[in-house]
Design a protein around this motif. Structure first.
Motif, PDB file in Angstrom:
ATOM      1  N   ARG A 165      70.323 -13.175  33.524  1.00  0.00           N
ATOM      2  CA  ARG A 165      69.014 -12.947  34.072  1.00  0.00           C
ATOM      3  C   ARG A 165      67.975 -12.921  32.961  1.00  0.00           C
ATOM      4  O   ARG A 165      66.742 -12.477  32.655  1.00  0.00           O
TER       5      ARG A 165
ATOM      6  N   GLY B 277      68.191  -2.263  38.609  1.00  0.00           N
ATOM      7  CA  GLY B 277      67.976  -3.302  38.309  1.00  0.00           C
ATOM      8  C   GLY B 277      66.813  -2.910  37.630  1.00  0.00           C
ATOM      9  O   GLY B 277      67.031  -3.777  36.356  1.00  0.00           O
TER      10      GLY B 277
ATOM     11  N   GLN C 268      64.442 -11.261  40.645  1.00  0.00           N
ATOM     12  CA  GLN C 268      65.341 -11.628  40.358  1.00  0.00           C
ATOM     13  C   GLN C 268      65.965  -9.836  40.831  1.00  0.00           C
ATOM     14  O   GLN C 268      67.286 -10.135  41.722  1.00  0.00           O
TER      15      GLN C 268
ATOM     16  N   LEU D 113      75.187  -9.607  34.765  1.00  0.00           N
ATOM     17  CA  LEU D 113      73.834 -10.046  35.456  1.00  0.00           C
ATOM     18  C   LEU D 113      72.656  -9.767  34.715  1.00  0.00           C
ATOM     19  O   LEU D 113      71.814 -11.261  34.249  1.00  0.00           O
TER      20      LEU D 113
ATOM     21  N   LYS E 192      71.331  -9.908  49.625  1.00  0.00           N
ATOM     22  CA  LYS E 192      72.997  -9.876  49.810  1.00  0.00           C
ATOM     23  C   LYS E 192      73.864  -8.377  50.827  1.00  0.00           C
ATOM     24  O   LYS E 192      73.870  -8.686  51.860  1.00  0.00           O
TER      25      LYS E 192
ATOM     26  N   PHE F 294      76.338  -2.519  41.701  1.00  0.00           N
ATOM     27  CA  PHE F 294      76.080  -3.324  42.517  1.00  0.00           C
ATOM     28  C   PHE F 294      77.128  -3.720  43.267  1.00  0.00           C
ATOM     29  O   PHE F 294      78.050  -4.110  43.129  1.00  0.00           O
TER      30      PHE F 294
ATOM     31  N   HIS G 227      78.255  -5.101  46.059  1.00  0.00           N
ATOM     32  CA  HIS G 227      78.538  -7.073  46.076  1.00  0.00           C
ATOM     33  C   HIS G 227      78.846  -7.210  44.970  1.00  0.00           C
ATOM     34  O   HIS G 227      78.855  -8.848  45.128  1.00  0.00           O
ATOM     35  N   LYS G 228      78.745  -7.221  44.198  1.00  0.00           N
ATOM     36  CA  LYS G 228      79.226  -7.344  42.620  1.00  0.00           C
ATOM     37  C   LYS G 228      80.919  -7.163  41.678  1.00  0.00           C
ATOM     38  O   LYS G 228      81.090  -6.313  42.085  1.00  0.00           O
TER      39      LYS G 228
ATOM     40  N   ARG H 200      78.203  -1.154  31.159  1.00  0.00           N
ATOM     41  CA  ARG H 200      76.877  -2.622  32.127  1.00  0.00           C
ATOM     42  C   ARG H 200      75.694  -2.461  31.331  1.00  0.00           C
ATOM     43  O   ARG H 200      75.117  -3.077  31.130  1.00  0.00           O
TER      44      ARG H 200
ATOM     45  N   HIS I  37      69.252 -11.061  43.415  1.00  0.00           N
ATOM     46  CA  HIS I  37      70.001 -10.417  43.745  1.00  0.00           C
ATOM     47  C   HIS I  37      71.004  -9.397  43.440  1.00  0.00           C
ATOM     48  O   HIS I  37      71.784  -8.819  43.830  1.00  0.00           O
ATOM     49  N   ILE I  38      70.205  -8.239  43.817  1.00  0.00           N
ATOM     50  CA  ILE I  38      70.322  -6.989  44.055  1.00  0.00           C
ATOM     51  C   ILE I  38      70.540  -6.975  45.890  1.00  0.00           C
ATOM     52  O   ILE I  38      70.757  -6.383  46.357  1.00  0.00           O
TER      53      ILE I  38
END
Lengths: 253, 222
Positions: free
Chosen positions: A114, B124, B133, A110, B141, A99, A101-102, A159, B137-138
Protein backbone atom coordinates in the motif's frame (compact mmCIF):
# COMPACT_ATOMS: atom_id res chain seq x y z
CA UNK A 1 28.80 17.35 -1.23
CA UNK A 2 31.82 15.04 -1.00
CA UNK A 3 31.07 11.42 -0.25
CA UNK A 4 32.89 11.40 3.08
CA UNK A 5 30.82 14.28 4.42
CA UNK A 6 27.60 12.53 3.40
CA UNK A 7 28.74 9.34 5.10
CA UNK A 8 29.46 11.23 8.28
CA UNK A 9 26.17 13.15 8.35
CA UNK A 10 24.01 11.70 11.10
CA UNK A 11 21.14 9.47 10.04
CA UNK A 12 19.01 10.86 12.87
CA UNK A 13 19.60 14.20 14.54
CA UNK A 14 17.63 15.78 17.36
CA UNK A 15 18.42 19.39 17.94
CA UNK A 16 17.08 21.21 20.99
CA UNK A 17 13.90 19.13 21.05
CA UNK A 18 11.20 20.23 23.49
CA UNK A 19 7.79 18.75 24.07
CA UNK A 20 4.90 19.55 26.38
CA UNK A 21 1.72 17.74 27.24
CA UNK A 22 -0.33 20.74 28.27
CA UNK A 23 1.68 22.22 31.13
CA UNK A 24 3.78 19.08 31.59
CA UNK A 25 7.27 19.45 30.15
CA UNK A 26 7.94 15.97 28.73
CA UNK A 27 11.16 16.62 26.81
CA UNK A 28 13.63 19.35 27.65
CA UNK A 29 16.21 20.51 25.14
CA UNK A 30 17.11 17.04 23.91
CA UNK A 31 20.13 16.83 21.61
CA UNK A 32 21.17 13.57 20.08
CA UNK A 33 22.75 12.33 16.88
CA UNK A 34 22.73 8.80 15.60
CA UNK A 35 25.09 7.83 12.82
CA UNK A 36 24.39 5.10 10.34
CA UNK A 37 24.91 1.70 11.91
CA UNK A 38 24.96 2.99 15.48
CA UNK A 39 23.06 1.21 18.21
CA UNK A 40 21.72 3.37 20.99
CA UNK A 41 20.11 2.07 24.15
CA UNK A 42 17.86 4.60 25.86
CA UNK A 43 17.17 3.92 29.51
CA UNK A 44 15.78 5.76 32.48
CA UNK A 45 13.03 5.59 35.07
CA UNK A 46 9.43 5.43 33.89
CA UNK A 47 8.09 8.83 32.95
CA UNK A 48 11.57 10.00 32.01
CA UNK A 49 10.52 10.69 28.42
CA UNK A 50 12.44 7.92 26.64
CA UNK A 51 9.40 6.46 24.86
CA UNK A 52 8.15 9.94 24.06
CA UNK A 53 11.51 10.73 22.55
CA UNK A 54 11.57 7.86 20.07
CA UNK A 55 7.87 8.39 19.26
CA UNK A 56 8.77 11.93 18.21
CA UNK A 57 11.33 10.62 15.74
CA UNK A 58 8.62 9.08 13.51
CA UNK A 59 6.11 11.76 14.42
CA UNK A 60 3.73 9.64 16.47
CA UNK A 61 4.15 12.59 18.81
CA UNK A 62 4.64 16.18 17.76
CA UNK A 63 7.39 18.35 19.15
CA UNK A 64 6.93 22.00 20.03
CA UNK A 65 10.55 23.09 20.03
CA UNK A 66 13.75 22.30 18.18
CA UNK A 67 14.02 20.05 15.16
CA UNK A 68 14.36 16.42 14.19
CA UNK A 69 16.13 15.43 11.00
CA UNK A 70 16.13 11.94 9.56
CA UNK A 71 18.27 11.14 6.53
CA UNK A 72 18.31 14.80 5.53
CA UNK A 73 14.57 15.35 5.95
CA UNK A 74 13.55 17.74 8.69
CA UNK A 75 10.22 16.79 10.23
CA UNK A 76 7.48 19.38 9.97
CA UNK A 77 3.72 19.12 10.29
CA UNK A 78 3.50 18.52 6.54
CA UNK A 79 2.48 15.05 5.44
CA UNK A 80 5.33 14.99 2.92
CA UNK A 81 8.11 15.11 5.52
CA UNK A 82 6.25 12.75 7.84
CA UNK A 83 5.84 10.20 5.03
CA UNK A 84 9.48 10.55 4.07
CA UNK A 85 10.66 9.91 7.61
CA UNK A 86 8.31 7.00 8.22
CA UNK A 87 9.62 5.31 5.09
CA UNK A 88 13.13 5.31 6.53
CA UNK A 89 12.32 4.41 10.12
CA UNK A 90 10.65 1.24 11.38
CA UNK A 91 9.13 0.84 14.81
CA UNK A 92 8.52 -2.04 17.19
CA UNK A 93 6.07 -1.53 20.04
CA UNK A 94 5.83 -2.91 23.53
CA UNK A 95 2.40 -4.40 22.79
CA UNK A 96 3.38 -5.76 19.32
CA UNK A 97 0.37 -4.10 17.64
CA UNK A 98 0.04 -6.78 15.00
CA UNK A 99 -3.20 -6.55 13.04
CA UNK A 100 -5.40 -9.31 14.49
CA UNK A 101 -7.52 -9.82 11.37
CA UNK A 102 -4.55 -10.41 9.10
CA UNK A 103 -2.23 -13.39 8.95
CA UNK A 104 1.42 -12.87 9.79
CA UNK A 105 2.15 -12.84 6.06
CA UNK A 106 -0.57 -10.23 5.44
CA UNK A 107 0.73 -8.16 8.34
CA UNK A 108 4.10 -8.13 6.59
CA UNK A 109 2.86 -7.34 3.08
CA UNK A 110 0.22 -4.67 3.83
CA UNK A 111 2.52 -1.65 4.05
CA UNK A 112 4.96 -2.59 1.28
CA UNK A 113 2.00 -3.05 -1.08
CA UNK A 114 0.00 0.00 0.00
CA UNK A 115 2.79 2.44 0.78
CA UNK A 116 5.52 1.43 -1.66
CA UNK A 117 3.25 -0.02 -4.33
CA UNK A 118 5.20 -3.30 -4.38
CA UNK A 119 3.46 -6.21 -6.12
CA UNK A 120 1.97 -8.95 -3.98
CA UNK A 121 4.49 -11.52 -5.18
CA UNK A 122 7.46 -9.26 -4.42
CA UNK A 123 6.02 -8.24 -1.05
CA UNK A 124 5.57 -11.91 -0.12
CA UNK A 125 9.10 -12.76 -1.21
CA UNK A 126 10.46 -9.97 0.99
CA UNK A 127 8.21 -11.07 3.85
CA UNK A 128 9.45 -14.66 3.58
CA UNK A 129 13.03 -13.42 3.72
CA UNK A 130 12.46 -11.51 6.95
CA UNK A 131 10.17 -14.10 8.52
CA UNK A 132 12.94 -16.63 7.96
CA UNK A 133 15.38 -14.26 9.50
CA UNK A 134 13.30 -13.92 12.68
CA UNK A 135 12.71 -17.69 12.49
CA UNK A 136 8.92 -17.79 12.25
CA UNK A 137 8.45 -18.54 8.57
CA UNK A 138 6.45 -21.63 9.61
CA UNK A 139 3.89 -19.33 11.29
CA UNK A 140 3.33 -17.16 8.21
CA UNK A 141 -0.24 -18.29 7.60
CA UNK A 142 -1.37 -18.07 11.20
CA UNK A 143 -3.15 -15.18 12.84
CA UNK A 144 -1.39 -13.15 15.56
CA UNK A 145 -3.58 -14.58 18.35
CA UNK A 146 -2.33 -18.08 17.50
CA UNK A 147 1.30 -17.12 18.26
CA UNK A 148 3.12 -16.80 21.57
CA UNK A 149 4.14 -13.34 22.73
CA UNK A 150 7.73 -13.86 21.68
CA UNK A 151 6.68 -15.05 18.24
CA UNK A 152 4.32 -12.09 17.89
CA UNK A 153 7.07 -9.64 18.70
CA UNK A 154 9.40 -11.31 16.21
CA UNK A 155 6.63 -11.09 13.62
CA UNK A 156 6.29 -7.39 14.43
CA UNK A 157 10.03 -6.96 13.90
CA UNK A 158 9.77 -8.74 10.54
CA UNK A 159 6.80 -6.55 9.58
CA UNK A 160 8.85 -3.42 10.24
CA UNK A 161 11.85 -4.84 8.36
CA UNK A 162 9.69 -5.54 5.30
CA UNK A 163 9.63 -1.79 4.65
CA UNK A 164 13.45 -2.03 4.48
CA UNK A 165 14.00 0.88 6.86
CA UNK A 166 17.34 2.55 7.42
CA UNK A 167 16.79 2.66 11.17
CA UNK A 168 14.66 0.85 13.72
CA UNK A 169 13.06 2.21 16.86
CA UNK A 170 12.27 -0.24 19.64
CA UNK A 171 9.88 0.91 22.35
CA UNK A 172 10.35 -1.49 25.27
CA UNK A 173 10.07 -4.51 22.99
CA UNK A 174 10.41 -7.11 25.74
CA UNK A 175 8.46 -5.44 28.55
CA UNK A 176 5.16 -7.16 27.75
CA UNK A 177 6.72 -10.61 27.37
CA UNK A 178 6.79 -13.54 29.74
CA UNK A 179 10.35 -13.97 31.03
CA UNK A 180 11.04 -17.13 29.03
CA UNK A 181 10.28 -15.29 25.78
CA UNK A 182 12.51 -12.29 26.35
CA UNK A 183 15.62 -14.07 25.11
CA UNK A 184 14.25 -15.04 21.69
CA UNK A 185 13.31 -11.43 20.98
CA UNK A 186 16.61 -10.07 22.27
CA UNK A 187 18.50 -12.63 20.17
CA UNK A 188 16.59 -11.41 17.11
CA UNK A 189 17.55 -7.83 17.96
CA UNK A 190 21.17 -8.79 18.54
CA UNK A 191 21.20 -10.47 15.12
CA UNK A 192 19.81 -7.31 13.57
CA UNK A 193 22.43 -5.22 15.32
CA UNK A 194 25.21 -7.53 14.08
CA UNK A 195 23.94 -7.04 10.53
CA UNK A 196 24.54 -3.33 10.89
CA UNK A 197 21.02 -1.96 11.43
CA UNK A 198 20.85 1.47 12.99
CA UNK A 199 18.85 1.06 16.17
CA UNK A 200 17.45 3.11 19.00
CA UNK A 201 16.14 0.85 21.74
CA UNK A 202 14.20 1.89 24.79
CA UNK A 203 14.79 -1.02 27.13
CA UNK A 204 15.66 -2.04 30.64
CA UNK A 205 17.62 -5.04 29.37
CA UNK A 206 21.07 -3.97 30.50
CA UNK A 207 22.61 -7.25 29.29
CA UNK A 208 21.46 -6.33 25.81
CA UNK A 209 22.88 -2.83 26.26
CA UNK A 210 26.27 -4.21 27.27
CA UNK A 211 26.29 -6.61 24.38
CA UNK A 212 25.26 -4.44 21.43
CA UNK A 213 25.02 -0.76 22.33
CA UNK A 214 27.54 1.70 20.97
CA UNK A 215 26.17 4.23 23.42
CA UNK A 216 23.86 4.07 26.38
CA UNK A 217 21.80 7.20 26.92
CA UNK A 218 20.28 7.81 30.33
CA UNK A 219 17.24 10.05 30.63
CA UNK A 220 15.38 11.40 33.64
CA UNK A 221 12.60 14.00 33.87
CA UNK A 222 12.65 14.61 30.14
CA UNK A 223 16.36 15.33 29.91
CA UNK A 224 19.40 13.41 28.78
CA UNK A 225 21.43 13.15 31.98
CA UNK A 226 24.42 11.34 30.59
CA UNK A 227 25.55 9.04 27.83
CA UNK A 228 28.54 6.95 27.00
CA UNK A 229 29.81 3.61 25.73
CA UNK A 230 28.33 0.76 27.79
CA UNK A 231 31.48 -0.34 29.66
CA UNK A 232 32.11 3.19 30.82
CA UNK A 233 28.46 3.90 31.49
CA UNK A 234 28.00 0.88 33.72
CA UNK A 235 31.45 0.97 35.37
CA UNK A 236 31.62 4.62 36.11
CA UNK A 237 28.33 6.52 35.91
CA UNK A 238 28.96 10.23 36.45
CA UNK A 239 25.66 11.38 37.89
CA UNK A 240 24.00 10.44 41.13
CA UNK A 241 20.66 9.87 39.36
CA UNK A 242 22.30 7.43 36.99
CA UNK A 243 23.89 5.58 39.88
CA UNK A 244 20.58 5.39 41.73
CA UNK A 245 18.81 4.11 38.63
CA UNK A 246 21.45 1.50 37.84
CA UNK A 247 21.48 0.43 41.49
CA UNK A 248 17.74 -0.14 41.35
CA UNK A 249 17.54 -2.06 38.11
CA UNK A 250 20.75 -4.05 38.39
CA UNK A 251 19.75 -5.20 41.90
CA UNK A 252 17.13 -7.36 40.21
CA UNK A 253 19.47 -8.99 37.73
CA UNK B 1 -67.53 -17.86 20.43
CA UNK B 2 -67.69 -19.91 17.33
CA UNK B 3 -65.23 -18.78 14.75
CA UNK B 4 -64.35 -21.40 12.21
CA UNK B 5 -60.76 -21.18 11.17
CA UNK B 6 -60.36 -21.46 7.45
CA UNK B 7 -56.84 -21.25 6.13
CA UNK B 8 -57.89 -22.14 2.62
CA UNK B 9 -57.97 -18.45 1.69
CA UNK B 10 -54.35 -18.19 2.75
CA UNK B 11 -53.41 -21.34 0.89
CA UNK B 12 -55.18 -20.06 -2.23
CA UNK B 13 -53.22 -16.85 -2.17
CA UNK B 14 -49.94 -18.23 -0.93
CA UNK B 15 -48.12 -17.47 -4.21
CA UNK B 16 -49.06 -13.82 -3.77
CA UNK B 17 -47.83 -13.85 -0.19
CA UNK B 18 -44.55 -15.52 -1.13
CA UNK B 19 -43.86 -12.96 -3.84
CA UNK B 20 -44.62 -10.28 -1.26
CA UNK B 21 -42.09 -11.93 1.06
CA UNK B 22 -39.49 -11.54 -1.66
CA UNK B 23 -40.43 -7.87 -1.95
CA UNK B 24 -40.01 -7.45 1.79
CA UNK B 25 -36.64 -9.19 1.70
CA UNK B 26 -35.64 -6.99 -1.24
CA UNK B 27 -36.55 -3.80 0.62
CA UNK B 28 -34.69 -5.04 3.68
CA UNK B 29 -31.53 -5.96 1.79
CA UNK B 30 -31.48 -2.66 -0.10
CA UNK B 31 -32.08 -0.82 3.17
CA UNK B 32 -29.35 -2.73 5.02
CA UNK B 33 -26.79 -2.29 2.25
CA UNK B 34 -27.38 1.45 2.07
CA UNK B 35 -27.56 1.74 5.86
CA UNK B 36 -24.14 0.07 6.11
CA UNK B 37 -22.70 2.52 3.59
CA UNK B 38 -24.29 5.45 5.44
CA UNK B 39 -22.99 3.98 8.71
CA UNK B 40 -19.38 3.74 7.55
CA UNK B 41 -19.36 7.10 5.74
CA UNK B 42 -21.15 8.69 8.68
CA UNK B 43 -18.50 7.43 11.08
CA UNK B 44 -15.77 8.84 8.83
CA UNK B 45 -17.58 12.18 8.69
CA UNK B 46 -18.15 12.06 12.44
CA UNK B 47 -14.38 11.70 12.92
CA UNK B 48 -13.31 14.22 10.30
CA UNK B 49 -11.37 17.40 10.97
CA UNK B 50 -14.27 19.51 9.77
CA UNK B 51 -16.48 20.71 12.56
CA UNK B 52 -19.40 21.46 10.26
CA UNK B 53 -19.39 17.93 8.89
CA UNK B 54 -19.24 16.44 12.37
CA UNK B 55 -22.13 18.69 13.43
CA UNK B 56 -24.22 17.63 10.45
CA UNK B 57 -23.77 13.96 11.24
CA UNK B 58 -24.66 14.46 14.90
CA UNK B 59 -27.75 16.45 13.86
CA UNK B 60 -28.79 13.75 11.39
CA UNK B 61 -28.36 10.92 13.90
CA UNK B 62 -30.28 12.76 16.62
CA UNK B 63 -33.07 13.81 14.26
CA UNK B 64 -33.59 10.26 13.04
CA UNK B 65 -33.27 8.52 16.38
CA UNK B 66 -35.65 10.86 18.14
CA UNK B 67 -38.52 10.86 15.66
CA UNK B 68 -40.90 8.06 14.62
CA UNK B 69 -40.14 6.08 11.50
CA UNK B 70 -43.74 6.57 10.34
CA UNK B 71 -43.27 10.34 10.41
CA UNK B 72 -39.98 10.02 8.56
CA UNK B 73 -41.48 8.00 5.75
CA UNK B 74 -44.51 10.33 5.54
CA UNK B 75 -42.15 13.25 5.35
CA UNK B 76 -40.32 11.78 2.38
CA UNK B 77 -43.49 10.60 0.65
CA UNK B 78 -45.90 13.48 1.30
CA UNK B 79 -43.80 16.51 2.28
CA UNK B 80 -40.93 16.30 -0.20
CA UNK B 81 -43.20 16.42 -3.29
CA UNK B 82 -44.25 19.90 -2.09
CA UNK B 83 -40.70 21.03 -2.80
CA UNK B 84 -40.48 19.08 -6.03
CA UNK B 85 -38.99 15.75 -4.90
CA UNK B 86 -41.39 13.04 -6.00
CA UNK B 87 -40.53 9.41 -5.35
CA UNK B 88 -42.49 6.22 -5.88
CA UNK B 89 -43.43 4.14 -2.83
CA UNK B 90 -40.65 1.57 -3.28
CA UNK B 91 -37.93 4.20 -3.66
CA UNK B 92 -39.37 6.08 -0.69
CA UNK B 93 -39.40 2.93 1.41
CA UNK B 94 -35.77 2.09 0.59
CA UNK B 95 -34.58 5.64 1.29
CA UNK B 96 -36.49 5.85 4.55
CA UNK B 97 -35.19 2.46 5.71
CA UNK B 98 -31.65 3.35 4.67
CA UNK B 99 -31.68 6.72 6.46
CA UNK B 100 -33.26 5.27 9.58
CA UNK B 101 -31.02 2.20 9.67
CA UNK B 102 -28.01 4.33 8.72
CA UNK B 103 -28.45 6.65 11.70
CA UNK B 104 -28.43 3.69 14.08
CA UNK B 105 -25.57 2.08 12.15
CA UNK B 106 -23.47 5.23 12.58
CA UNK B 107 -23.81 5.06 16.34
CA UNK B 108 -23.16 1.31 16.45
CA UNK B 109 -20.14 1.33 14.13
CA UNK B 110 -18.72 4.37 15.89
CA UNK B 111 -18.66 2.33 19.07
CA UNK B 112 -16.74 -0.39 17.24
CA UNK B 113 -14.21 2.05 15.83
CA UNK B 114 -13.70 3.58 19.28
CA UNK B 115 -12.99 0.11 20.67
CA UNK B 116 -9.93 -0.41 18.45
CA UNK B 117 -6.75 0.06 20.51
CA UNK B 118 -4.72 3.18 19.71
CA UNK B 119 -1.68 0.99 19.10
CA UNK B 120 -3.28 -0.40 15.95
CA UNK B 121 -3.46 3.07 14.43
CA UNK B 122 0.07 3.87 15.58
CA UNK B 123 1.42 0.69 14.00
CA UNK B 124 -0.24 1.71 10.74
CA UNK B 125 1.19 5.21 10.94
CA UNK B 126 4.67 3.93 11.77
CA UNK B 127 4.51 1.75 8.64
CA UNK B 128 3.74 4.87 6.59
CA UNK B 129 0.07 4.15 5.87
CA UNK B 130 -2.21 7.15 5.40
CA UNK B 131 -5.32 7.76 7.53
CA UNK B 132 -7.72 6.47 4.86
CA UNK B 133 -5.63 3.30 4.42
CA UNK B 134 -5.47 2.81 8.17
CA UNK B 135 -9.25 3.06 8.40
CA UNK B 136 -9.85 0.79 5.44
CA UNK B 137 -7.26 -1.91 6.14
CA UNK B 138 -6.67 -1.82 9.87
CA UNK B 139 -9.69 -0.39 11.70
CA UNK B 140 -12.79 -1.27 9.71
CA UNK B 141 -12.89 -5.05 9.90
CA UNK B 142 -12.11 -5.45 13.60
CA UNK B 143 -14.53 -2.59 14.34
CA UNK B 144 -17.35 -4.26 12.41
CA UNK B 145 -16.56 -7.55 14.07
CA UNK B 146 -16.73 -5.95 17.50
CA UNK B 147 -20.24 -4.59 16.89
CA UNK B 148 -21.54 -7.30 14.60
CA UNK B 149 -24.17 -8.64 17.05
CA UNK B 150 -25.60 -5.14 17.67
CA UNK B 151 -25.48 -4.26 14.01
CA UNK B 152 -27.28 -7.41 12.90
CA UNK B 153 -29.99 -7.10 15.55
CA UNK B 154 -30.52 -3.55 14.31
CA UNK B 155 -30.83 -4.99 10.80
CA UNK B 156 -33.46 -7.48 11.95
CA UNK B 157 -35.34 -4.45 13.32
CA UNK B 158 -34.93 -2.79 9.93
CA UNK B 159 -36.33 -5.88 8.22
CA UNK B 160 -39.41 -5.88 10.44
CA UNK B 161 -39.82 -2.12 10.02
CA UNK B 162 -40.45 -2.69 6.30
CA UNK B 163 -44.03 -3.47 7.38
CA UNK B 164 -44.52 0.20 8.26
CA UNK B 165 -44.02 0.96 4.57
CA UNK B 166 -47.59 -0.29 4.14
CA UNK B 167 -48.55 3.22 5.21
CA UNK B 168 -47.43 4.63 1.87
CA UNK B 169 -48.77 1.62 -0.02
CA UNK B 170 -45.35 0.23 -0.82
CA UNK B 171 -45.48 -3.29 -2.17
CA UNK B 172 -44.39 -5.64 0.61
CA UNK B 173 -45.75 -8.45 2.79
CA UNK B 174 -47.99 -6.47 5.16
CA UNK B 175 -49.64 -4.43 2.41
CA UNK B 176 -50.39 -7.58 0.42
CA UNK B 177 -51.80 -9.17 3.58
CA UNK B 178 -54.03 -6.15 4.10
CA UNK B 179 -55.35 -6.51 0.61
CA UNK B 180 -56.11 -10.22 1.10
CA UNK B 181 -57.77 -9.47 4.41
CA UNK B 182 -59.94 -6.81 2.79
CA UNK B 183 -60.94 -9.28 0.08
CA UNK B 184 -61.71 -12.19 2.42
CA UNK B 185 -62.34 -10.75 5.92
CA UNK B 186 -60.19 -13.60 7.25
CA UNK B 187 -58.18 -11.33 9.59
CA UNK B 188 -57.02 -14.03 11.99
CA UNK B 189 -55.82 -16.43 9.32
CA UNK B 190 -54.11 -13.75 7.27
CA UNK B 191 -52.26 -12.03 10.10
CA UNK B 192 -51.39 -15.30 11.79
CA UNK B 193 -49.85 -16.46 8.53
CA UNK B 194 -47.78 -13.37 7.92
CA UNK B 195 -46.62 -13.44 11.53
CA UNK B 196 -45.16 -16.84 10.74
CA UNK B 197 -43.74 -15.57 7.47
CA UNK B 198 -41.99 -12.65 9.22
CA UNK B 199 -40.59 -15.11 11.74
CA UNK B 200 -39.23 -17.24 8.90
CA UNK B 201 -37.76 -14.19 7.14
CA UNK B 202 -36.02 -13.07 10.36
CA UNK B 203 -34.66 -16.55 10.98
CA UNK B 204 -33.31 -16.74 7.43
CA UNK B 205 -31.65 -13.34 7.91
CA UNK B 206 -30.03 -14.49 11.13
CA UNK B 207 -28.75 -17.57 9.37
CA UNK B 208 -27.22 -15.44 6.62
CA UNK B 209 -25.69 -13.09 9.21
CA UNK B 210 -24.11 -16.04 10.99
CA UNK B 211 -22.73 -17.30 7.69
CA UNK B 212 -21.27 -13.90 6.83
CA UNK B 213 -19.70 -13.77 10.26
CA UNK B 214 -18.12 -17.19 9.80
CA UNK B 215 -16.70 -16.25 6.42
CA UNK B 216 -15.55 -12.70 7.20
CA UNK B 217 -14.84 -12.51 10.91
CA UNK B 218 -13.47 -15.95 11.68
CA UNK B 219 -9.96 -14.85 12.62
CA UNK B 220 -9.03 -15.87 16.16
CA UNK B 221 -8.66 -13.34 18.95
CA UNK B 222 -7.43 -13.85 22.45
Amino acid sequence: MPQSAAAQAPLIALDGVGKWYGAYHALKNVNMTVRKGEKIVLCGPSGSGKSTLIRCINHLEEIQEGKITVEGTTLTASARTIDAVRREVGMVFQSFNLFPHKTIMENCTLAPMRVKGVSKADAEATARKYLERVRIIDQADKYPAQLSGGQQQRAAIARALCMEPKAMLFDEPTSALDPEMVKEVLDTMIGLARDGMTMICVTHEMGFARQVADRVVFMASGEIIEEGPPEEFFRDPKHQRTRTFLGEILAHH
Amino acid sequence: MSYNLDFSVVVDRLPELLVACLATIGLAIAGMALATVIGVLGVLARRSRFKLLRGLVIGFVEAIRNTPFLVQIFFIFFALPQIGVRLNPTATAIIALALNGGAYAIEIIRGGVDSIPKGQVEAGKALGLHPAQIFRHIILKPALRAVYPSLTSQFIMLTLTTSVCTSIAAYELTSVAQKIEADTFRSFEVYFSITLLYLIISSLMMGVFALISRVSFSYPVK
